[in-house]
Scaffold this motif. Sequence first.
Motif, short mmCIF file in Angstrom:
data_model
loop_
_atom_site.label_atom_id
_atom_site.label_comp_id
_atom_site.label_asym_id
_atom_site.label_seq_id
_atom_site.Cartn_x
_atom_site.Cartn_y
_atom_site.Cartn_z
N PHE A 291 0.84 -1.18 0.01
CA PHE A 291 0.09 0.04 -0.01
C PHE A 291 0.78 1.33 -0.24
O PHE A 291 2.13 1.38 0.56
CB PHE A 291 -0.95 0.06 1.16
CG PHE A 291 -2.00 -1.06 1.13
CD1 PHE A 291 -2.77 -1.64 0.26
CD2 PHE A 291 -1.97 -1.96 2.35
CE1 PHE A 291 -3.58 -2.59 0.20
CE2 PHE A 291 -2.93 -2.82 2.47
CZ PHE A 291 -3.64 -3.30 1.24
N VAL A 292 0.39 2.02 -0.82
CA VAL A 292 1.30 3.51 -0.87
C VAL A 292 0.36 4.39 -0.09
O VAL A 292 -0.81 4.79 -0.30
CB VAL A 292 1.55 3.87 -2.23
CG1 VAL A 292 2.17 5.34 -2.33
CG2 VAL A 292 2.28 2.96 -3.00
N VAL B 220 -6.42 -1.26 -8.71
CA VAL B 220 -5.62 -0.58 -7.43
C VAL B 220 -6.66 0.10 -6.51
O VAL B 220 -7.33 1.01 -6.84
CB VAL B 220 -4.48 0.37 -8.01
CG1 VAL B 220 -3.93 0.86 -6.64
CG2 VAL B 220 -3.80 -0.31 -9.07
N ALA B 221 -6.89 -0.41 -5.28
CA ALA B 221 -7.72 -0.05 -4.46
C ALA B 221 -7.28 1.51 -4.21
O ALA B 221 -6.02 1.96 -4.22
CB ALA B 221 -7.90 -0.62 -3.22
N LEU C 103 -8.17 -0.53 2.60
CA LEU C 103 -7.51 -0.92 1.57
C LEU C 103 -7.36 -2.33 1.41
O LEU C 103 -7.60 -2.83 0.26
CB LEU C 103 -6.20 -0.23 1.60
CG LEU C 103 -6.01 1.29 1.41
CD1 LEU C 103 -4.66 1.73 1.31
CD2 LEU C 103 -6.46 1.49 -0.13
N LYS C 104 -7.00 -2.94 2.26
CA LYS C 104 -6.95 -4.47 2.12
C LYS C 104 -8.35 -5.26 1.93
O LYS C 104 -8.58 -5.79 0.95
CB LYS C 104 -6.56 -5.00 3.48
CG LYS C 104 -6.58 -6.63 3.44
CD LYS C 104 -5.65 -7.17 4.67
CE LYS C 104 -5.44 -8.73 4.45
NZ LYS C 104 -6.82 -9.51 4.52
N VAL D 11 -16.14 -3.99 3.92
CA VAL D 11 -15.14 -2.78 4.26
C VAL D 11 -15.49 -2.30 5.65
O VAL D 11 -16.81 -1.83 6.04
CB VAL D 11 -15.15 -1.61 3.25
CG1 VAL D 11 -14.29 -0.51 3.75
CG2 VAL D 11 -14.80 -2.43 2.00
N PRO D 12 -14.64 -2.48 6.57
CA PRO D 12 -15.26 -1.97 7.91
C PRO D 12 -15.42 -0.46 7.82
O PRO D 12 -14.85 0.57 7.49
CB PRO D 12 -13.70 -2.18 8.81
CG PRO D 12 -12.75 -2.46 7.72
CD PRO D 12 -13.27 -2.98 6.46
N GLN D 13 -16.63 -0.11 8.49
CA GLN D 13 -17.01 1.26 8.65
C GLN D 13 -16.83 1.91 9.71
O GLN D 13 -17.66 2.58 10.36
CB GLN D 13 -18.29 1.18 7.99
CG GLN D 13 -19.08 0.33 8.92
CD GLN D 13 -20.54 -0.09 8.34
OE1 GLN D 13 -20.86 0.51 7.42
NE2 GLN D 13 -21.40 -0.70 8.86
N GLU D 14 -15.36 1.75 10.11
CA GLU D 14 -15.08 2.23 11.44
C GLU D 14 -15.08 3.85 11.14
O GLU D 14 -14.32 4.66 10.34
CB GLU D 14 -13.60 1.95 11.89
CG GLU D 14 -13.54 0.52 11.53
CD GLU D 14 -11.98 0.15 11.28
OE1 GLU D 14 -11.10 1.09 11.28
OE2 GLU D 14 -11.87 -1.26 11.30
N ARG D 15 -15.62 4.57 12.11
CA ARG D 15 -15.55 6.00 12.02
C ARG D 15 -14.45 6.59 12.71
O ARG D 15 -14.05 5.95 13.79
CB ARG D 15 -16.68 6.60 12.78
CG ARG D 15 -18.05 6.38 12.26
CD ARG D 15 -19.20 7.46 12.25
NE ARG D 15 -20.39 7.20 11.58
CZ ARG D 15 -20.05 7.70 10.04
NH1 ARG D 15 -19.09 7.94 9.55
NH2 ARG D 15 -21.46 7.21 9.73
#
Lengths: 353, 353
Positions: B77-78, B160-161, B327-328, B338-342
């Motif tokens: 990841f960049v 690419v994510a 990203l993962k 996709v985890p929706q962590e605030r």
Amino acid sequence: MLTKNPPLTIEKPMPRPTTKDLAKAAGVSRATVDRVLNGREGVHQKTVDRVTKAIDELGFERNIQAANLARSKHYRFVFALPRSGDHFLDEIIHQINEAGPSFTSDPIVCDVQHIDENDPHKIAAFLGQLNAPDISGVAIMAPETPQVRDAIYRLQERGVASLPFISGQSMANQHWVGMNNHAAGATAAMLLGRFNRQGAGSIMVVSESMQSRDSLERRLGFDAEINAHFPELSSLPSLETYGDKDRAEVIISNTIQNNPDLRGIYVLSSEARIPASILAADPQVQHIPTVAHERTPFTEEALKSRSLDAIIAQDAGHLVRSAIRKLKAISDGRTKHVPQERIRVEVLLKTNL
Amino acid sequence: MLTKNPPLTIEKPMPRPTTKDLAKAAGVSRATVDRVLNGREGVHQKTVDRVTKAIDELGFERNIQAANLARSKHYRFVFALPRSGDHFLDEIIHQINEAGPSFTSDPIVCDVQHIDENDPHKIAAFLGQLNAPDISGVAIMAPETPQVRDAIYRLQERGVASLPFISGQSMANQHWVGMNNHAAGATAAMLLGRFNRQGAGSIMVVSESMQSRDSLERRLGFDAEINAHFPELSSLPSLETYGDKDRAEVIISNTIQNNPDLRGIYVLSSEARIPASILAADPQVQHIPTVAHERTPFTEEALKSRSLDAIIAQDAGHLVRSAIRKLKAISDGRTKHVPQERIRVEVLLKTNL
DNA sequence: AATTTTTTGAGACACGTGCCTCAAATTGCT
DNA sequence: AGCAATTTGAGGCACGTGTCTCAAAAAATT
């Protein structure tokens, strides 16, 4: 069209050494490497040393993914919690059930087991039942008693990871998930102190009970901050509701009558419903700054309607996920790399819910 | 010695269906399942449907661990960030480098690439270089411009994510890592409003620049809260330092002279050093409540020494780890999960650092 | 020196998936 | 019907590790 592009250096990361590399480096066979790695018997000390040395030199770390695949291992973590009723605990349980999907990349299953928090013997007996590899780890929320401490110790000996969770066990333990209750109390004090605009007076402190270590720590932190920085305020002795609405009403209204100079109210237990609803109903304390603990549907609503001024909270989702990550790390034997995420003492206002 | 133990139900979790099970259920071979799962060509639509149906019925989810093992895939990841100098950014970078070890269970490598935030063309060119599978994803912190938006779109097409990170891109994007700046501004306003004990007056707002979307949003949130709930306070026009110390000194001291009724100071940019140190040196504003952004060695020290009253912060570690997890997930094609962590708008006081 | 015991190695198979090849089956086309 | 193209299947090897078995080598015992 061509511009000087920023330098883009993409070196392939060195592939991690495998057990094969290890074997070659140590001059032994893969079978022996396996014997050493998994602590099997019948390996000469001299050989163990050779392999260990090679591990260091290569910086070998076993590929846990591959290992779990080979073992078809799945992690099963148990959350041993008190019987509920409590909104905060409900939220924790909800997060535990939610946590599975969020860890899709690992085969993790979490169970909630309710334990009678007041019967150390039963708790110890329960913990005594848990065995590796059926159970990989337990997060325990229970008062600290010799029996329980002992049971936890034996758990670890049996290869079951264990972790004090939110409340109960001493923070002295190396691993621990939960917020710093002293800091939480101090933060409540800081907010009440600064929100007060009416000069000298007293502060009411309400709790369900002052039996638990957490309550005591919060109270200590609270008093320390008030005494150090708000000399104009004095905090009254803790009122204990014992979860009894009638009792709560009596002691709270008594306190209001006897202390016309109330300048702040601190509800320090995680269940704020009883005291907060009594307070909300009393016209005399409408505009007195009030701080409570934990984000629940109730406290959230109270914050929005301004009957509460701030909430001191710990994020239930973070608590649970952090516990799982730690249990997994311990269970994997990565005790060195256990993530040391602190659980923040969050300050929630109407504006940052 | 025997007590009634709490019921302990340990059902083995149903093993997850494998591609073999899938093949059997769909009545095809594993090769065909593979063709469907990995979108290869030359499969009859009818067959695709059969397999898809079986996937649904079995609730099949591919074992990403095993897949990555087979592919010897590693995630790269960049983080595309502006050139630094900024303490907050330094902390972010530190956390990025720290993040590797914390994700030991996955082969993740993170790079930081500095981009010239003021040259959209260059940024787009940089993003244009990134290709799967060398790069699995990019977290981008850059102002929103058509070029960049376009480049991001093409990134996604190339597999690419990509993820807006902390600042810049519109929150309208489905995925986004960063705090709600409107809420952050409102929270600053709330604190200043409540910490004020001297009645009506004005509030100074200092920023490095008001160019960025984040600054604007913070300001909007700030004003909204002040106007709605603190009518006795009025916030002055934003002072822009442009990162220039001399200029800052002039405009700040002018404002102090011209507004003897100052009741609060809000430093809304993430770099508080210049304005905060100027303010700390001015005896006239010593006791005026001050709120700044982001936890840095500087702001932390200021909070401890009480020259700052509160910090509105987003946790750098959480930001980075959350970005990586997202990203993962995107890269794994788990866009649904996709985890929706605030990212919380944290309020830091001296008591809960 | 002969025998037992301890220690090591070689090799196979498994875990779930990716990815390849080659042949077989099916389909479409002339 | 005959041929080509498309679609499918069977099978193998790989990834890194765990876990066996069996034999070989080395060390300790008698």
